[in-house]
Design a protein around this motif. Structure first.
Motif, mmCIF file in Angstrom:
data_model
loop_
_atom_site.group_PDB
_atom_site.id
_atom_site.type_symbol
_atom_site.label_atom_id
_atom_site.label_comp_id
_atom_site.label_asym_id
_atom_site.label_seq_id
_atom_site.Cartn_x
_atom_site.Cartn_y
_atom_site.Cartn_z
ATOM 1 N N TYR A 135 0.887 -1.183 -0.098
ATOM 2 C CA TYR A 135 0.123 0.102 -0.113
ATOM 3 C C TYR A 135 0.748 1.164 -0.069
ATOM 4 N N GLU A 136 1.792 1.313 0.817
ATOM 5 C CA GLU A 136 2.738 2.497 0.958
ATOM 6 C C GLU A 136 3.564 2.745 -0.166
ATOM 7 N N GLU A 137 4.056 1.517 -0.751
ATOM 8 C CA GLU A 137 4.987 1.665 -1.933
ATOM 9 C C GLU A 137 3.999 2.121 -3.288
ATOM 10 N N VAL A 138 2.793 1.545 -3.505
ATOM 11 C CA VAL A 138 2.192 1.839 -4.657
ATOM 12 C C VAL A 138 1.691 3.310 -4.416
ATOM 13 N N LYS A 139 1.505 4.022 -3.256
ATOM 14 C CA LYS A 139 1.083 5.278 -3.163
ATOM 15 C C LYS A 139 2.172 5.967 -3.669
ATOM 16 N N GLU A 140 3.311 5.814 -3.390
ATOM 17 C CA GLU A 140 4.434 6.517 -3.775
ATOM 18 C C GLU A 140 4.607 6.386 -5.174
ATOM 19 N N LEU A 141 4.454 4.978 -5.928
ATOM 20 C CA LEU A 141 4.443 4.913 -7.223
ATOM 21 C C LEU A 141 3.537 5.728 -7.982
ATOM 22 N N LEU A 142 2.290 5.694 -7.525
ATOM 23 C CA LEU A 142 1.205 6.416 -8.339
ATOM 24 C C LEU A 142 1.255 8.204 -8.029
ATOM 25 N N CYS A 143 1.914 8.336 -6.945
ATOM 26 C CA CYS A 143 2.232 9.734 -6.763
ATOM 27 C C CYS A 143 3.182 10.330 -7.869
ATOM 28 N N LYS A 144 4.146 9.521 -8.257
ATOM 29 C CA LYS A 144 5.137 9.939 -9.295
ATOM 30 C C LYS A 144 4.305 9.847 -10.669
ATOM 31 N N VAL A 145 3.667 8.905 -10.658
ATOM 32 C CA VAL A 145 2.752 9.012 -12.203
ATOM 33 C C VAL A 145 1.940 10.063 -12.293
ATOM 34 N N ALA A 152 4.375 17.945 -14.369
ATOM 35 C CA ALA A 152 5.461 18.528 -13.096
ATOM 36 C C ALA A 152 6.103 17.354 -12.472
ATOM 37 N N PRO A 153 7.021 16.470 -13.220
ATOM 38 C CA PRO A 153 7.747 15.512 -12.751
ATOM 39 C C PRO A 153 8.301 15.759 -11.313
ATOM 40 N N LEU A 154 8.216 14.812 -10.252
ATOM 41 C CA LEU A 154 8.881 15.214 -8.702
ATOM 42 C C LEU A 154 10.230 14.662 -9.006
ATOM 43 N N LYS A 192 -0.396 25.107 -1.307
ATOM 44 C CA LYS A 192 0.573 26.127 -1.364
ATOM 45 C C LYS A 192 1.486 25.697 -2.460
ATOM 46 N N THR A 193 1.862 24.591 -2.233
ATOM 47 C CA THR A 193 2.956 24.323 -3.590
ATOM 48 C C THR A 193 2.368 24.187 -4.759
ATOM 49 N N VAL A 194 1.039 23.936 -5.143
ATOM 50 C CA VAL A 194 0.516 23.601 -6.260
ATOM 51 C C VAL A 194 0.184 25.017 -6.831
ATOM 52 N N GLN A 195 -0.166 25.804 -5.969
ATOM 53 C CA GLN A 195 -0.743 27.328 -6.069
ATOM 54 C C GLN A 195 0.549 27.926 -6.822
ATOM 55 N N GLN A 196 1.498 27.678 -6.233
ATOM 56 C CA GLN A 196 2.943 28.457 -6.873
ATOM 57 C C GLN A 196 3.266 27.973 -8.083
ATOM 58 N N MET A 197 2.869 26.727 -8.547
ATOM 59 C CA MET A 197 3.016 26.113 -9.979
ATOM 60 C C MET A 197 2.179 27.016 -10.769
ATOM 61 N N ASP A 211 0.230 21.478 -23.712
ATOM 62 C CA ASP A 211 -0.907 20.519 -23.744
ATOM 63 C C ASP A 211 -1.033 19.642 -22.321
ATOM 64 N N SER A 212 0.087 20.104 -21.326
ATOM 65 C CA SER A 212 -0.247 19.326 -20.003
ATOM 66 C C SER A 212 -1.474 19.865 -19.234
ATOM 67 N N VAL A 213 -1.860 18.811 -18.126
ATOM 68 C CA VAL A 213 -2.903 19.357 -17.143
ATOM 69 C C VAL A 213 -2.620 20.677 -16.457
ATOM 70 N N LEU A 214 -1.444 21.027 -16.289
ATOM 71 C CA LEU A 214 -1.159 21.844 -15.426
ATOM 72 C C LEU A 214 -1.337 23.200 -16.149
#
Length: 418
Positions: A135-145, A152-154, A192-197, A211-214
């Motif tokens: 569960y913890e590993e896949v959350k990180e995997l999907l966060c990167k995705v 905006a790759p991490l 705050k982080t995303v708003q700065q983006m 064409d990016s989501v952001l």
């Protein structure tokens, strides 16, 4: 002719809601022998509904509204202020069109390629570890995705922090006390982080792909032709990120299903079309989100029952997906039920019902299914692992519910296909 709506006696049943979780509406519907009943939550009258007919009513925009319906604790931690889930009318159509604009085939193909690449990288890491908490590993995997998909790759040193902040939104809404406050705090941090983006791309300090989501969300205009304010654009970007990370819940249940129903693995290996049926049955069978909320828009009568303006109304998602009037043997895991499934947008509602474009059905439901299928392929065909002794129980009063061990896998190896 008006009838008296079945009613649960007592001054308040908020504690029962917390205690029974996913089964709260289902249990009372069965006890009262009715798909609609009245109760009291947080000291106020509330109507609870379950089943296909009730779902069709609930998603009738002439009867119900979302504005001010969700409890503030849910808005503050899960949805965000002025998010698409809390809107009605033209504002909702405008915002939903924004979300659906990034759900085209090219964008989804890109997302799935990113997902596959992240699985490959994660497996490289897992094979060097004695065991992992899936569960913890896949959350990180999907966060990167999720971040790579929005444009905006991490950096690697950002992954754990961002994962924790996004996961807190869907792990904390039903929590009480410090856990809930932590969820709200972490939401404020990532906003705050995303708003700065958003602000950086508007100010041309950072050039995200057009064409990016952001980029699309940063320059989206509201019904009045004005740019969304930065706070609202931020909320909707997070509405893209958070649900992708939340797919980790379903992926955990995917592994649990493979363990609980071992005969399924051979079917998945031998029948290419079986994967989607299996994924859909995971989404139907296991708990994800218990119910959704709306308010009665104006007085009306339905099936002889009186619905008064402003009354909080909850639609039972989990119970509808286990309704014996819709599903044969609903408490059995049977992916084949989806082979020739001819349901309606109101009979299978793990992520809400109704229409994607005009209604309140989750815009990312298709993404959820596709990401689950990619992940299932890795779990069945591309890796092997051991399952050490662990507590795989999950509780129906935990929202969201996940196996207590978070699915521990040991000795992960790639399957040699040569």
């Amino acid at each position: 002719m008006e009838n008296q709506m079945p009613r649960e006696e007592g001054f308040d049943h908020s504690f029962g809601l917390l205690k029974e979780g996913y089964n709260f509406i289902k249990n009372r519907s069965e006890n009262l022998n009715s798909n609609v009943f009245e109760t009291r939550i947080l000291g106020k009258k509330a109507i609870c509904m379950t089943g296909e007919e009730a779902a069709a009513l609930f998603y009738d925009a002439t009867k119900f509204q979302r504005t001010d319906a969700a409890p503030n604790r849910i808005v503050q931690s899960l949805f965000g202020k002025d998010s698409v889930q809390t809107l009605d009318g033209e504002e909702h159509k405008n915002r939903k069109a924004l979300l659906m604009s990034v759900m085209h085939q090219e964008s989804i193909t890109n997302l799935l390629e990113i997902t596959s690449n992240q699985w490959e990288q994660s497996i490289d890491k897992w094979t060097k570890m004695e065991q992992i908490e899936l569960y913890e590993e896949v959350k990180e995997l999907l966060c990167k995705v999720a971040f790579k998909w929005i444009g905006a790759p991490l950096h690697e040193n950002e992954v754990k922090t961002m994962t924790k902040e996004l996961a807190a939104m869907f792990e904390s809404p039903a929590a009480i006390g410090p856990a809930h406050w932590m969820g709200r705090t972490l939401r404020n941090v990532i906003e705050k982080t995303v708003q700065q983006m958003i602000q950086d791309t508007r100010d041309k300090k950072v050039q995200y792909p057009k064409d990016s989501v952001l980029h699309k969300f940063a320059f989206h205009k509201d019904v009045d032709g004005q740019l969304l304010d930065a706070e609202t654009a931020t909320v909707e970007v997070i509405n893209m990120l958070r649900p992708i990370v939340a797919i980790a819940i379903y992926i955990n249940f995917t592994v649990l299903a493979l363990l609980q129903f071992p005969e399924q693995k051979e079917k998945l290996k031998n029948y290419p079309d079986y994967a989607k049926m299996f994924v859909q049955e995971v989404r139907r069978y296991y708990p994800f989100f218990p119910f959704v909320a709306a308010k009665v828009k104006s007085d009306f009568t339905w099936n002889g029952y009186d619905f008064k303006e402003g009354t909080l109304t909850l639609l039972d998602l989990y119970g509808t997906n286990h309704d014996p009037q819709i599903w044969d043997n609903p408490d059995e895991f049977q992916p084949e039920r989806f082979a020739n499934w001819e349901g309606t947008p109101f009979s299978f509602i793990p992520q809400g019902g109704g229409d994607y474009y005009l209604g309140h059905r989750c815009a990312g439901e298709g993404i959820t299914i596709d990401v689950m299928k990619v992940s299932l392929d890795y779990l069945v065909n591309k890796i092997e692992f051991n399952m050490p002794e662990q507590n795989l129980d999950f509780e129906m009063d935990d929202i969201p519910s996940i196996p207590k061990s978070k699915i521990v896998l040991s000795h992960v190896k790639r399957i040699n296909t040569q």
